[in-house]
Design a protein around this motif. Structure first.
Motif, mmCIF file in Angstrom:
data_model
loop_
_atom_site.group_PDB
_atom_site.id
_atom_site.type_symbol
_atom_site.label_atom_id
_atom_site.label_comp_id
_atom_site.label_asym_id
_atom_site.label_seq_id
_atom_site.Cartn_x
_atom_site.Cartn_y
_atom_site.Cartn_z
ATOM 1 N N MET A 26 0.353 -1.073 -0.043
ATOM 2 C CA MET A 26 -0.572 -0.330 0.051
ATOM 3 C C MET A 26 1.379 1.335 0.456
ATOM 4 O O MET A 26 2.262 1.239 0.887
ATOM 5 N N TYR A 28 1.013 5.576 -0.352
ATOM 6 C CA TYR A 28 -0.042 6.448 -0.166
ATOM 7 C C TYR A 28 0.833 7.969 -0.227
ATOM 8 O O TYR A 28 1.614 8.096 0.682
ATOM 9 N N CYS A 34 -2.843 -0.223 -3.674
ATOM 10 C CA CYS A 34 -3.200 -1.023 -3.057
ATOM 11 C C CYS A 34 -2.830 -2.239 -4.440
ATOM 12 O O CYS A 34 -3.550 -2.569 -5.067
ATOM 13 N N ILE A 85 -9.260 -0.425 3.815
ATOM 14 C CA ILE A 85 -8.557 -0.560 2.992
ATOM 15 C C ILE A 85 -9.427 0.173 2.308
ATOM 16 O O ILE A 85 -9.152 1.339 1.476
ATOM 17 N N TYR A 89 -9.629 3.975 0.899
ATOM 18 C CA TYR A 89 -9.711 4.399 -0.864
ATOM 19 C C TYR A 89 -10.765 5.101 -0.914
ATOM 20 O O TYR A 89 -10.585 6.157 -1.716
#
Length: 237
Positions: A26, A28, A34, A85, A89
């Motif tokens: 993952m 960001y 992901c 997750i 998102y």
């Protein structure tokens, strides 16, 4: 004998497959990525790959009218047990990262230590910039974030296997913006996870069920002893 060799070879092949680790990656930094890696296979979970466009079908003369109930559907509220997750998102941003940490901690606290240690953080990097409307608010928010994030990282590192990790939380008095970045690589060997689950199940059987059975037997024995004593007293009388 040939059938035995075939069965053993199938079992060995399954064991080998279950001994290869699966890695969840993952990342960001303004946008969320992901994916799952297994050997040379990479599967993108978020963002999902675009679906192939289907060829448009010929319009029929009569169009079906949609009922009012189907046209206006109520929005679904987020459930407590929803995938963290998936929730991140949808939300993302600074508050989304904090919520992701909270949901992850809640899941970890429900797991036994053996199952939690079956997972391994190959990399766990988190960087947070805390800003506010003024210096006083920024300082307060910075203290609150530190009071939550550092103990959370300590809990993860003490209850799970962590290879490389870094945590940076800094106040932003200049721009006053809230920023968040992270990179996580979480791996698990399936056979190690199944062994941990079986071990946890056996511990539950021996520690809980056996104690209940022994307690029931003791209760029955005490009841029988009381009955015997009362019958003896009646006979004496």
């Amino acid at each position: 004998m040939i059938a035995l060799y075939i069965i053993l070879s199938i079992i060995a092949f399954i064991i080998v497959l279950f001994s290869i680790k699966i890695t969840l990656v993952m990342d960001y930094d303004e946008s969320f990525v992901c994916k799952v890696k297994w050997l040379f296979v990479k599967i993108s979970l978020y963002p999902k790959p675009p679906k192939k466009k289907k060829k448009p079908k010929k319009e029929k003369n009569k169009k079906k009218e949609k009922p009012e109930d189907e046209e206006k559907k109520p929005e679904k509220k987020e459930e407590k047990g929803e995938n963290p997750i998936k929730v991140f998102y949808k939300n993302q941003g600074f508050s989304g990262v904090i919520e992701l940490i909270q949901r992850t901690l809640a899941i970890l606290k429900k797991l036994t230590k053996g199952i939690a240690r079956a997972f391994k953080f190959e990399k766990l990097y988190l960087r947070l910039g805390v800003g506010g409307s003024d210096a006083e608010k920024t300082a307060r928010d910075y203290g609150k974030v530190c009071a939550f994030v550092f103990p959370a990282m300590g809990y993860i590192c003490s209850n799970m296997r962590v290879n490389k990790y870094a945590l940076d939380v800094h106040p932003d008095f200049v721009t006053g913006k809230r920023t968040a970045e992270f990179h996580v690589e979480l791996s698990v060997v399936p056979i190690r996870l199944t062994n941990a689950i079986v071990a946890a199940g056996l511990r539950f059987v021996f520690k809980v069920l056996l104690k209940l059975l022994l307690a029931n037997n003791k209760g029955n024995n005490t009841d029988q002893n009381k009955k015997e004593k009362s019958s003896k007293k009646e006979n004496v009388r």
